[in-house]
Design an enzyme around this catalytic site. Structure first.
Site, short mmCIF file in Angstrom:
data_model
loop_
_atom_site.label_atom_id
_atom_site.label_comp_id
_atom_site.label_asym_id
_atom_site.label_seq_id
_atom_site.Cartn_x
_atom_site.Cartn_y
_atom_site.Cartn_z
N TYR A 291 0.84 -1.21 0.00
CA TYR A 291 0.00 0.00 0.00
C TYR A 291 0.88 1.27 0.00
CZ TYR A 291 -4.37 2.53 0.74
OH TYR A 291 -5.45 3.36 0.60
N LYS B 139 -2.68 8.57 2.96
CA LYS B 139 -3.88 8.46 3.82
C LYS B 139 -3.62 9.03 5.21
CE LYS B 139 -6.84 6.58 0.96
NZ LYS B 139 -7.78 7.50 0.26
N1 LIG Z 1 -11.53 0.23 -2.38
C1 LIG Z 1 -10.97 0.13 -1.18
O1 LIG Z 1 -10.58 -0.94 -0.73
C2 LIG Z 1 -10.82 1.36 -0.34
C3 LIG Z 1 -10.64 1.22 1.04
C4 LIG Z 1 -10.51 2.36 1.82
C5 LIG Z 1 -10.55 3.61 1.23
N2 LIG Z 1 -10.72 3.71 -0.13
C6 LIG Z 1 -10.76 5.06 -0.70
O2 LIG Z 1 -12.03 5.31 -1.24
C7 LIG Z 1 -11.92 6.35 -2.19
C8 LIG Z 1 -12.66 5.96 -3.46
O3 LIG Z 1 -11.97 4.91 -4.11
P1 LIG Z 1 -12.67 3.61 -4.69
O4 LIG Z 1 -12.03 2.43 -4.02
O5 LIG Z 1 -14.15 3.75 -4.66
O6 LIG Z 1 -12.11 3.57 -6.19
P2 LIG Z 1 -12.63 4.26 -7.54
O7 LIG Z 1 -11.53 3.99 -8.52
O8 LIG Z 1 -13.97 3.79 -7.88
O9 LIG Z 1 -12.69 5.81 -7.18
C9 LIG Z 1 -11.55 6.64 -7.20
C10 LIG Z 1 -12.00 7.95 -7.81
O10 LIG Z 1 -10.96 8.92 -7.74
C11 LIG Z 1 -11.14 9.74 -8.88
N3 LIG Z 1 -9.95 10.54 -9.17
C12 LIG Z 1 -8.66 10.13 -9.32
N4 LIG Z 1 -7.89 11.18 -9.68
C13 LIG Z 1 -8.70 12.27 -9.76
C14 LIG Z 1 -8.51 13.64 -10.11
N5 LIG Z 1 -7.31 14.11 -10.47
N6 LIG Z 1 -9.59 14.47 -10.08
C15 LIG Z 1 -10.81 14.01 -9.75
N7 LIG Z 1 -11.06 12.73 -9.41
C16 LIG Z 1 -10.02 11.88 -9.43
C17 LIG Z 1 -11.42 8.74 -10.00
O11 LIG Z 1 -11.98 9.36 -11.13
C18 LIG Z 1 -12.39 7.81 -9.29
O12 LIG Z 1 -13.71 8.23 -9.49
C19 LIG Z 1 -10.42 6.59 -2.40
O13 LIG Z 1 -10.00 7.67 -1.58
C20 LIG Z 1 -9.83 5.30 -1.87
O14 LIG Z 1 -8.47 5.43 -1.45
C21 LIG Z 1 -10.86 2.62 -0.91
#
Ligand SMILES: NC(=O)c1ccc[n+]([C@@H]2O[C@H](COP(=O)([O-])OP(=O)(O)OC[C@H]3O[C@@H](n4cnc5c(N)ncnc54)[C@H](O)[C@@H]3O)[C@@H](O)[C@H]2O)c1
Length: 250
Positions: free
Chosen positions: A152, A159
């Site tokens: 990670y 984060k």
């Molecule tokens: N999936 C997991 O296991 C998990 C766990 C904990 C936290 N998260 C966090 O949740 C959040 C959403 O991620 P997700 O897992 O739903 O994945 P996802 O890929 O569906 O969403 C990530 C989003 O970030 C956007 N993004 C990236 N660069 C960008 C930019 N320059 N401008 C505008 N938007 C931008 C993308 O377009 C996308 O919509 C993130 O912060 C991720 O780190 C995810």
């Protein structure tokens, strides 16, 4: 319905697997009107498939101050004041999500911090004048902020910065009656997570460590986001709420 009449900005829907989409569904079920922001035209097509006709769709690339300014000026012109915001955005180059942390490049570090941590503050700056008293802001974090999760790497460091930024922002926005918090979600298969090397192992391990052996869903995370943006969560300020079905306990 506890979000009846509320206008909420949802940033970060890439497709129907996105955590932001889980939040959008839950907030809609509670009566909210949604304003989606998308990163680029490719994402717009995906969001358009999911959104209702009356929802607003606005482009916003968080790495550009001009894009942020334009997006929130458009939101103000078309929707007026808002009652909440979900920030579900992160990005890192794939090569920084594996191997040794001592090999993280300067550029890769800066990019991950810019998109995944600084963007919360950049969004807060342009959203601040639009947020009604009683509004809630929520961002999405992961346990890799406080533990060294294999691969990670640069995103764990981002984060940690995001959670700190969220706390400082919570202290500032508390003065204008806006509560700011983070959800630390369990591992879920989304586009973003597939950038982490060995992500299938990460998700399997995470699922096994939940209290009942079943991984958390975007709906469960989304329902917590709906609560956190609502006035019911006005007493929760600057917290990281774990929505991972107990993975962080073990
Ligand atoms: N999936 C997991 O296991 C998990 C766990 C904990 C936290 N998260 C966090 O949740 C959040 C959403 O991620 P997700 O897992 O739903 O994945 P996802 O890929 O569906 O969403 C990530 C989003 O970030 C956007 N993004 C990236 N660069 C960008 C930019 N320059 N401008 C505008 N938007 C931008 C993308 O377009 C996308 O919509 C993130 O912060 C991720 O780190 C995810």
């Amino acid at each position: 319905m506890f979000l009846e009449g509320k206008k909420i900005v949802v940033m970060g829907v890439a497709n129907n697997k996105s955590i932001a989409w889980g939040a959008a569904k839950a907030m809609k079920a509670q009566g909210a009107t949604l304003i989606y922001t998308y990163q680029n035209e490719r994402m717009e097509k995906q969001v358009a498939k999911l959104a209702d006709d009356k929802d607003l769709l606005i482009e916003c690339d968080v790495t550009s101050d001009e894009s942020l300014r334009r997006a929130f000026a458009t939101i103000e012109a078309r929707a007026g004041k808002i009652d909440g915001l979900v920030h579900a955005i992160a990005y890192s180059k794939k090569e920084e999500l594996g191997g040794n942390v001592s090999d993280i490049s300067r550029d890769g570090y800066a990019l991950a911090q810019d998109v995944s941590a600084y963007s919360l503050l950049a969004v807060a700056k342009v959203a601040k004048p639009l947020l009604n008293k009683g509004a809630g802001v929520v961002t999405l974090s992961y346990m890799g902020s406080v533990r060294a999760i294999p691969n990670y790497n640069v995103m764990g460091i981002a984060k940690a910065a995001l959670e700190s930024a969220m706390r400082y922002l919570a202290a500032e926005f508390g003065k204008i009656g806006v509560h700011v918090n983070a959800i630390s979600a369990g591992a879920i298969k989304t586009l973003a997570v597939s950038g982490v090397s060995g992500y299938k192992e990460l998700i399997k391990e995470s699922d096994n460590r939940t209290a009942d052996g079943v991984g958390v869903t975007i709906d469960e995370v989304g329902e917590t986001a709906a609560f956190l943006v609502s006035p019911f969560a006005s007493g929760i300020v600057g917290d990281v709420i774990y929505v991972d079905k107990g993975v962080h306990l073990t």
